[in-house]
Write an enzyme that holds these catalytic residues in place. Structure first.
Site, PDB file in Angstrom:
ATOM      1  N   ASN A  95      87.214 -58.781   5.715  1.00  0.00           N
ATOM      2  CA  ASN A  95      86.522 -59.686   4.785  1.00  0.00           C
ATOM      3  C   ASN A  95      87.463 -60.779   4.284  1.00  0.00           C
ATOM      4  OD1 ASN A  95      87.907 -57.607   3.400  1.00  0.00           O
ATOM      5  ND2 ASN A  95      86.744 -57.987   1.536  1.00  0.00           N
ATOM      6  N   ASP A 305      89.475 -48.016  -1.335  1.00  0.00           N
ATOM      7  CA  ASP A 305      88.592 -49.187  -1.212  1.00  0.00           C
ATOM      8  C   ASP A 305      89.166 -50.358  -2.014  1.00  0.00           C
ATOM      9  OD1 ASP A 305      86.452 -50.327   0.071  1.00  0.00           O
ATOM     10  OD2 ASP A 305      84.994 -49.835  -1.474  1.00  0.00           O
ATOM     11  N   GLY A 324      83.937 -54.912  -6.577  1.00  0.00           N
ATOM     12  CA  GLY A 324      85.228 -54.439  -6.106  1.00  0.00           C
ATOM     13  C   GLY A 324      86.235 -54.122  -7.179  1.00  0.00           C
TER      14      GLY A 324
END
Length: 416
Positions: A95, A305, A324
């Site tokens: 990403n 993550d 996030g």
């Protein structure tokens, strides 16, 4: 170069030295000797009270920013952060801007990580620009060093596209990832659809959105064969679905984000945007099932993550904030609050084989791939513990147990 670890407790259930306090001599990246009271001269001697060592930790889902979002995190600082947090290897998500969807993109990020003690393994995008329309150059990226293929946090809407990907990837033994969310069910939701979302007036994402997508993907896998990885599951039924698929013999694996093992959606009461993550925080019933799934092996690995987000995209209204949280720095200390230290390091060490990576146990003659830590130090996680450029941690103010000190790998040591 010779490096000597003195009186270190070895935690590696795959090693004959497990739970023993010994010295370890490392020469040019190879474990030369493990014994009591090694007296060899070494350029660097590491001795610290309650020092522990385990097989190197691996994180299967890490985002940095570079290229394109260097203000969030560069590859160099991201790898430094991983090393200080005890991780010897990470899988880098695609990403970025541009999306890493071709041979050149894989080669570029690998070259920027060359010679760092932390090994960077790129995950290539499954589709061009992660738009979910056409498959990316999977074979070329595999040849360049990609270890898996997936569109980060983007579901594959077209089932035929995933079917073709699973079939095609078998030709070169590639691992396909599929993010578990049916967007047409999730709609404009941004948090878990439950009592808290209603009381806070926030649009919810039902568990169904995740479970429906997983059901579809497992049916496709059963039809096509191949290898499928489902990243960051978050619900009780998702665990049950994958458990049943494994009983059938399907080649499927999955991961869970550490924050989904710790926090419920009650954390959203203050509208803290650091708690805006995807998949969203769920409820206690889901957490209980996720922890059990991790203990009994249905869930194959954890991930921090780690997703750095700059201030201008986090310190905004909840609806407008990006998803996030960073998580490398807090990973060990957070897991160590809900599992024993032996369980924690075993969980952190899992996942390498699934991605085709070598998992080196602590034995004489093996390459050094070591994470060093102190297991019993209790503290409150604050911004002072953050090494990342971005500071968007969901764990700020949370009590952690244990600290990572650094790593030793064949490429060198870091953080010690």
């Amino acid at each position: 170069m010779k490096l000597l670890l003195k009186s270190v407790t070895i935690i590696d259930k795959h090693s004959a030295y497990n739970n023993k306090k010994l010295d370890i001599l490392i020469e040019n990246g190879i474990i030369k000797k493990i014994a009591k009271d090694i007296t060899a001269k070494a350029e660097k001697v590491i001795s610290r009270e309650d020092l522990h060592v385990s097989r190197g930790w691996f994180d299967s889902s890490v985002s940095f920013g570079e290229p394109g979002f260097e203000e969030r995190e560069t590859i160099t600082n991201g790898l430094d952060t991983a090393g200080k947090s005890g991780f010897t290897s990470i899988a880098l998500n695609s990403n970025t801007f541009p999306i890493i969807d071709n041979n050149g993109g894989i080669t570029s990020v690998k070259s920027k990580a060359a010679h760092h003690p932390v090994q960077l393994y790129p995950t290539g995008a499954l589709t061009i620009k992660s738009e979910g329309v056409d498959l990316a150059e999977l074979y070329d990226m595999k040849q360049a060093g990609a270890i898996a293929f997936g569109d980060y946090k983007r579901a594959i809407k077209n089932p035929n596209l995933l079917k073709i990907a699973l079939q095609y990837a078998q030709n070169f033994n590639a691992l396909v990832q599929s993010f578990p969310q049916e967007d047409r069910i999730a709609g404009k939701g941004m948090v878990n659809e439950e009592q808290n979302s209603t009381s806070l007036g926030l649009k919810g994402i039902p568990n169904l959105a995740e479970e429906l997508q997983i059901t579809r993907d497992l049916y496709l896998l059963e039809y096509t064969g191949g290898k499928l990885h489902i990243p960051t599951i978050s619900t009780k039924k998702s665990v049950a679905l994958i458990r049943e698929a494994k009983k059938k013999g399907l080649d499927v694996s999955c991961s869970v984000a550490i924050h989904n093992l710790i926090f419920t959606d009650a954390l959203l009461q203050d509208f803290d945007t650091n708690a805006k993550v995807l998949p969203p925080l769920r409820i206690k019933e889901d957490i209980k099932a996720l922890v059990k799934g991790l203990k009994d092996g249905v869930i194959d690995m954890i991930t921090s993550d780690h997703t750095p987000i700059d201030t201008e995209h986090k310190k905004v209204e909840f609806d407008n904030a990006l998803y996030g949280s960073i998580g490398l720095e807090s990973a060990f200390g957070a897991l160590n609050t809900i599992f024993s230290t032996e369980e924690t390091v075993e969980i952190l060490s899992k996942g390498k084989q699934r991605f085709g990576l070598v998992d080196s146990k602590i034995e004489e003659g093996n390459p050094a791939d070591l994470s060093l830590f102190i297991p019993d130090e209790n503290y409150e996680f604050t911004e002072n513990h953050i090494f990342s450029t971005s500071k968007n941690s969901i764990f700020k103010g949370y009590k952690l147990k244990g600290k990572a000190l650094g790593i030793i790998t064949k490429a060198g040591d870091f953080g010690l």
